[in-house]
Design an enzyme around this catalytic site. Structure first.
Site, PDB file in Angstrom:
ATOM      1  CB  CYS A   7      -3.411  -0.515   9.033  1.00 48.63           C
ATOM      2  SG  CYS A   7      -4.301  -0.627   7.473  1.00 48.63           S
TER       3      CYS A   7
ATOM      4  CB  CYS B  88      -0.939   0.006   1.198  1.00 43.68           C
ATOM      5  SG  CYS B  88      -0.084   0.069   2.770  1.00 43.68           S
TER       6      CYS B  88
END
Ligand code: FES
Length: 139
Positions: A103, A34
């Site tokens: 994350c 990402c």
């Protein structure tokens, strides 16, 4: 995608954002997929994390998880901070959507990477892994 109130709160009002000058440990980690990057600064006295700040160039969940991670390790011993898992961060945030779990992995790794930097500085052997086991499940 549904975010908990806690996630929204830490995303909108992240705690401990910034840098620490002359930090005892600085860690930077990123996720190649990402492109998000997290930087963690630690001030350590007598093996206790007396201060901790972060900068995250990333998604909302990355900001919320790094904010929560700093809250969870502040005032804790190194040993306690090393025991912080990404799932503990997710739990403290009252959950994250599955596609956002990576994350929280970044947040765990940022803490460990800053601690590894501290160990290096003081010449202590690094006896822990920075990469979380859950790295492979990040799809
Ligand atoms: Fe990669 Fe959140 S999307 S850290």
């Amino acid at each position: 995608m549904q975010y908990s109130e806690k996630v929204m709160d830490h995303f909108m009002n992240p705690r401990n954002v910034g840098e620490i000058e002359n930090a005892d440990g600085v860690g930077m980690v990123g996720n190649a997929k990402c492109g998000d990057i997290m930087k963690m600064y630690l001030k350590i006295e007598d093996d206790v994390i007396v201060d901790c700040k972060f900068k995250t160039f990333g998604c909302g969940a990355a900001i919320a998880t790094s904010s929560m991670a700093t809250e969870l390790i502040k005032g804790k011993t190194i040993e306690e901070a090393l025991a912080l898992t990404n799932s503990a961060v997710v739990e403290a945030l009252e959950g994250l959507p599955a596609v956002k779990v990576h994350c929280s992995v970044l947040a765990e790794e940022a803490v460990k990477s800053a601690l590894a930097d501290y160990y290096k500085k003081i010449g202590r052997p690094i006896d822990f892994e920075i990469e979380s086991d859950e790295h492979e499940d990040e799809e």
